[in-house]
Design a protein around this motif. Structure first.
Motif, PDB file in Angstrom:
ATOM      1  N   GLY A 209       7.399  16.291  -5.603  1.00  0.00           N
ATOM      2  CA  GLY A 209       8.748  15.889  -5.234  1.00  0.00           C
ATOM      3  C   GLY A 209       9.495  16.934  -4.427  1.00  0.00           C
ATOM      4  O   GLY A 209      10.656  16.714  -4.056  1.00  0.00           O
ATOM      5  N   ARG A 210       8.848  18.095  -4.183  1.00  0.00           N
ATOM      6  CA  ARG A 210       9.459  19.208  -3.430  1.00  0.00           C
ATOM      7  C   ARG A 210      10.788  19.622  -4.057  1.00  0.00           C
ATOM      8  O   ARG A 210      11.766  19.922  -3.370  1.00  0.00           O
ATOM      9  CB  ARG A 210       9.623  18.838  -1.953  1.00  0.00           C
ATOM     10  N   LEU A 211      10.805  19.630  -5.377  1.00  0.00           N
ATOM     11  CA  LEU A 211      11.985  20.020  -6.147  1.00  0.00           C
ATOM     12  C   LEU A 211      11.660  21.304  -6.901  1.00  0.00           C
ATOM     13  O   LEU A 211      10.612  21.406  -7.533  1.00  0.00           O
ATOM     14  CB  LEU A 211      12.357  18.916  -7.145  1.00  0.00           C
ATOM     15  N   SER A 212      12.543  22.292  -6.829  1.00  0.00           N
ATOM     16  CA  SER A 212      12.291  23.533  -7.540  1.00  0.00           C
ATOM     17  C   SER A 212      13.590  24.242  -7.844  1.00  0.00           C
ATOM     18  O   SER A 212      14.656  23.889  -7.332  1.00  0.00           O
ATOM     19  CB  SER A 212      11.375  24.459  -6.729  1.00  0.00           C
ATOM     20  N   PHE A 213      13.498  25.243  -8.714  1.00  0.00           N
ATOM     21  CA  PHE A 213      14.663  26.055  -9.056  1.00  0.00           C
ATOM     22  C   PHE A 213      14.542  27.473  -8.507  1.00  0.00           C
ATOM     23  O   PHE A 213      15.309  28.351  -8.878  1.00  0.00           O
ATOM     24  CB  PHE A 213      14.865  26.106 -10.581  1.00  0.00           C
ATOM     25  N   ILE A 214      13.568  27.715  -7.628  1.00  0.00           N
ATOM     26  CA  ILE A 214      13.445  29.026  -7.004  1.00  0.00           C
ATOM     27  C   ILE A 214      13.346  28.856  -5.498  1.00  0.00           C
ATOM     28  O   ILE A 214      12.851  27.833  -5.003  1.00  0.00           O
ATOM     29  CB  ILE A 214      12.210  29.804  -7.517  1.00  0.00           C
ATOM     30  N   PRO A 215      13.818  29.833  -4.738  1.00  0.00           N
ATOM     31  CA  PRO A 215      13.663  29.769  -3.286  1.00  0.00           C
ATOM     32  C   PRO A 215      12.214  30.037  -2.888  1.00  0.00           C
ATOM     33  O   PRO A 215      11.477  30.711  -3.601  1.00  0.00           O
ATOM     34  CB  PRO A 215      14.583  30.887  -2.788  1.00  0.00           C
ATOM     35  N   ASP A 216      11.829  29.479  -1.736  1.00  0.00           N
ATOM     36  CA  ASP A 216      10.457  29.658  -1.230  1.00  0.00           C
ATOM     37  C   ASP A 216       9.431  29.341  -2.307  1.00  0.00           C
ATOM     38  O   ASP A 216       8.486  30.100  -2.557  1.00  0.00           O
ATOM     39  CB  ASP A 216      10.257  31.079  -0.701  1.00  0.00           C
ATOM     40  N   ALA A 217       9.625  28.214  -2.950  1.00  0.00           N
ATOM     41  CA  ALA A 217       8.770  27.834  -4.071  1.00  0.00           C
ATOM     42  C   ALA A 217       7.380  27.425  -3.591  1.00  0.00           C
ATOM     43  O   ALA A 217       7.224  26.876  -2.504  1.00  0.00           O
ATOM     44  CB  ALA A 217       9.407  26.671  -4.835  1.00  0.00           C
ATOM     45  N   PRO A 218       6.333  27.661  -4.401  1.00  0.00           N
ATOM     46  CA  PRO A 218       4.999  27.145  -4.078  1.00  0.00           C
ATOM     47  C   PRO A 218       4.955  25.645  -4.364  1.00  0.00           C
ATOM     48  O   PRO A 218       5.068  25.224  -5.512  1.00  0.00           O
ATOM     49  CB  PRO A 218       4.080  27.926  -5.031  1.00  0.00           C
ATOM     50  N   LEU A 219       4.798  24.834  -3.335  1.00  0.00           N
ATOM     51  CA  LEU A 219       4.955  23.385  -3.497  1.00  0.00           C
ATOM     52  C   LEU A 219       3.682  22.593  -3.197  1.00  0.00           C
ATOM     53  O   LEU A 219       3.737  21.377  -3.036  1.00  0.00           O
ATOM     54  CB  LEU A 219       6.097  22.885  -2.603  1.00  0.00           C
ATOM     55  N   THR A 220       2.542  23.272  -3.137  1.00  0.00           N
ATOM     56  CA  THR A 220       1.280  22.537  -2.993  1.00  0.00           C
ATOM     57  C   THR A 220       0.969  21.833  -4.312  1.00  0.00           C
ATOM     58  O   THR A 220       0.810  22.485  -5.345  1.00  0.00           O
ATOM     59  CB  THR A 220       0.129  23.491  -2.638  1.00  0.00           C
ATOM     60  N   ASP A 247      -2.216  25.949  -8.216  1.00  0.00           N
ATOM     61  CA  ASP A 247      -1.333  24.944  -7.637  1.00  0.00           C
ATOM     62  C   ASP A 247      -0.753  24.127  -8.788  1.00  0.00           C
ATOM     63  O   ASP A 247      -1.499  23.545  -9.583  1.00  0.00           O
ATOM     64  CB  ASP A 247      -2.092  24.036  -6.665  1.00  0.00           C
ATOM     65  N   PHE A 248       0.566  24.083  -8.867  1.00  0.00           N
ATOM     66  CA  PHE A 248       1.214  23.472 -10.022  1.00  0.00           C
ATOM     67  C   PHE A 248       1.548  22.005  -9.789  1.00  0.00           C
ATOM     68  O   PHE A 248       2.018  21.614  -8.712  1.00  0.00           O
ATOM     69  CB  PHE A 248       2.512  24.218 -10.354  1.00  0.00           C
ATOM     70  N   HIS A 249       1.324  21.215 -10.801  1.00  0.00           N
ATOM     71  CA  HIS A 249       1.856  19.854 -10.845  1.00  0.00           C
ATOM     72  C   HIS A 249       3.349  19.923 -11.123  1.00  0.00           C
ATOM     73  O   HIS A 249       4.161  19.309 -10.426  1.00  0.00           O
ATOM     74  CB  HIS A 249       1.148  19.052 -11.941  1.00  0.00           C
ATOM     75  N   SER A 250       3.716  20.731 -12.126  1.00  0.00           N
ATOM     76  CA  SER A 250       5.124  20.871 -12.496  1.00  0.00           C
ATOM     77  C   SER A 250       5.291  22.067 -13.412  1.00  0.00           C
ATOM     78  O   SER A 250       4.350  22.496 -14.080  1.00  0.00           O
ATOM     79  CB  SER A 250       5.636  19.605 -13.203  1.00  0.00           C
ATOM     80  N   VAL A 251       6.501  22.595 -13.430  1.00  0.00           N
ATOM     81  CA  VAL A 251       6.924  23.597 -14.416  1.00  0.00           C
ATOM     82  C   VAL A 251       8.313  23.179 -14.870  1.00  0.00           C
ATOM     83  O   VAL A 251       9.234  23.091 -14.049  1.00  0.00           O
ATOM     84  CB  VAL A 251       6.972  25.014 -13.821  1.00  0.00           C
ATOM     85  N   VAL A 252       8.457  22.901 -16.159  1.00  0.00           N
ATOM     86  CA  VAL A 252       9.740  22.445 -16.689  1.00  0.00           C
ATOM     87  C   VAL A 252      10.272  23.480 -17.666  1.00  0.00           C
ATOM     88  O   VAL A 252       9.631  23.795 -18.668  1.00  0.00           O
ATOM     89  CB  VAL A 252       9.617  21.073 -17.390  1.00  0.00           C
TER      90      VAL A 252
END
Length: 552
Positions: A209-220, A247-252
């Motif tokens: 979803g290209r959603l993250s809580f950090i800048p320049d996040a790893p989004l592969t 490569d992460f699916h998600s981190v919650v």
């Protein structure tokens, strides 16, 4: 070079800012860029500049000043001492030096400053928010950045129009005075039909979803899903994990987990075909017990790695103040991990090593023992590798005499150790420009079936001594390992250790070799200790799969 945050030209500035944001993997604006973009549309923002470390502050900025640290790895600026208010121009250099030291102590590097004029107190607003009462569920995910006392009222007003609300504020159940407030908040969101993530958390990173809580996040997008009770550690998990090849699916980040909790997310990940491996950072034994119930009653089995905070008496006390995790008998963590079939690790580095291995290997290969073979150059390195494996409960038993005779029959140059560890100096690896590795490993796997085979290569020595005369020996050996693995009808997992001499040239070579191996399903590590820990995790989790197959 300073960047003015006040007003770019409408025509050129906006296009430049959008282009720069799109060029980043995260597709996010920096704070300075976001304010500059708002200013371009006539929305008032504080006057300020983004400057490099040590650069002079422009004279047009009036005092008093707000100074904010800029760092690629920094999320909670205030927590790390990266924000100062009421600063005079003469104090900026001293404040900068203090920030640099505080950030370094937290593992961050100061790359610049955002310096702004202080503005009078006023109302905070969300620019661009819309109210659409006729659409029913109008907001899937609301990011709530209000003080603790104001969160409940705001969410109650959103009843029926918000599915999930992530609350970043602290001051709830992790403090004695906030326990009642957290209980009331949970009652409020349930009445409102809203699911709550947090409070006291950073929220969700979702690669697809290209959603993250950090800048320049790893989004592969990847197959590894992580649930964490710590927001700051979630940032480290993403950064360190990406460096290790995950490569992460998600981190919650769930913080206090007052509503949506770790067990519920684990159950969701078990049912999600896009998730192959689950990682957990937990501080609460109560949360761990809930996860235990999910894992022991679920129909689907997936590898789970647990990093537990608060496994000592002092750590348990710290966890109570961090997320409100109830102190308990820290010795129960091992029992819970064992009953749930989770691999328990001690550090963030071990967590990343285990997740990288499990997300890279073929999980359909089910090993049943704890035998390992070491193959590579360096006698002392081989000894240290055997020590590291022994500490993780793996054995490096000698090869059968028949296999040793076959290896010796290859006519190798002198100086090899062939019993296990298999110690082959650079001169031996030079035979057939590295293809001798394929000959040797074929014989090893034909005459034995280790559960783990770790190849270790000192890339600096191999390429410095053999590169000009024998070409890409390291690359040839990696290709040989992949070829042997694919041809062999065995239940052996292959891991690779690539050692450096510290030079930039070698580091660049290792980056390419690591990508080459990982793309072929072979996990890569920088040290034996990491590979040995990963080997334990692989065997523990694939053993679980064998036991499940047996019960079925």
């Amino acid at each position: 070079m300073s960047v003015d945050t006040s007003r770019p030209s409408i025509q050129d500035g906006i296009a430049t800012l959008v282009s720069e944001a799109r060029s980043r993997e995260s597709a996010m604006f920096t704070e300075a860029q976001a304010k500059s973009l708002l200013a371009a549309f006539g929305i008032d923002v504080p006057r300020g500049v983004q400057v490099s470390d040590g650069e002079l502050i422009p004279e047009h900025l009036g005092e008093s000043l707000v100074v904010k640290a800029i760092s690629a790895t920094l999320v909670h600026k205030s927590d790390a001492g990266g924000v100062r208010v009421g600063v005079s121009r003469e104090q900026v250099a001293e404040v900068t030096d203090q920030m640099r030291k505080r950030l370094a102590a937290s593992g961050h590097r100061l790359s610049g400053l955002l310096v702004e004029e202080m503005v009078p107190a006023g109302h905070e607003v969300i620019v661009g928010a819309t109210k659409t009462p006729d659409l029913g569920w109008s907001v899937d995910y609301a990011f709530v950045a209000l003080s603790a006392a104001r969160v409940g009222e705001a969410l109650l007003a959103a009843a029926g129009r918000v599915r999930f609300a992530q609350v970043i504020a602290s001051g709830f159940g992790e403090t004695e005075e906030g326990k009642t407030l957290e209980k009331t908040l949970v009652e409020t969101v349930r009445r409102a039909g809203i699911r709550l993530i947090g409070p006291n958390c950073l929220g969700t990173h979702a690669s697809a979803g290209r959603l993250s809580f950090i800048p320049d996040a790893p989004l592969t997008p990847g197959v590894t899903a992580v649930v964490s009770q710590s927001g700051g550690l979630s940032v480290d998990i993403l950064r360190v994990g990406a460096m290790r090849g995950i490569d992460f699916h998600s981190v919650v980040s769930i913080g206090n987990g007052a509503d949506v909790n770790a067990a519920e997310l684990v159950a969701s990940h078990l049912a999600d075909d896009d998730v192959r491996v689950i990682g957990l950072y937990l501080e609460s034994l109560a949360a761990a017990r809930e996860v235990l119930d999910v894992l022991t009653t679920g129909e689907v089995r997936k590898p789970v790695v647990l990093l537990a905070g608060g496994r000592t008496s002092e750590g348990s006390r710290a966890a109570t103040s961090h997320t409100g995790a109830l102190a308990g008998n820290h010795r129960l963590w091992q029992a819970i991990a064992r009953q749930a079939g989770m691999t328990l690790v001690d550090s963030l580095e071990d967590f990343a090593s285990a997740l990288h291995a499990l997300s890279t290997i073929d999980l359909d290969i089910r090993s049943t023992g704890r035998q390992a073979i070491l193959f590579g150059n360096g006698g002392g390195a081989s000894v240290l590798g055997a020590d590291a494996l022994d500490r993780q409960g793996l054995s490096t038993s000698p090869l059968a005499d028949s296999v040793i005779r076959q290896l010796d029959g290859l006519g190798l140059p002198p100086g090899n150790g062939l019993r296990n560890p298999i110690d082959v100096p650079a001169g031996t690896l030079a035979v057939r420009n590295g293809q001798v590795a394929e000959d040797m490993l074929k014989l090893v796997l034909a005459g034995s079936e280790p559960d783990i085979l770790i190849s270790h290569l000192n890339v600096g020595i191999i390429q410095r001594n053999l590169g000009e005369s024998h070409g890409d020996v390291t690359g040839t050996i990696i290709d040989s390992i992949v070829h042997v693995r694919d041809e062999a009808n065995s239940n052996t997992h292959h891991l690779l250790v690539l050692k450096t001499d510290g030079s930039q040239q070698t580091e660049e070579l290792i980056t390419g070799y690591a990508h080459r191996a990982r793309s072929s399903g072979i996990p890569v590590f920088a040290a034996f200790e990491d590979a040995a820990l990963a080997a334990r995790a692989v065997l523990e989790q694939t053993h679980q799969g064998c036991e499940d197959d047996g019960r079925r």
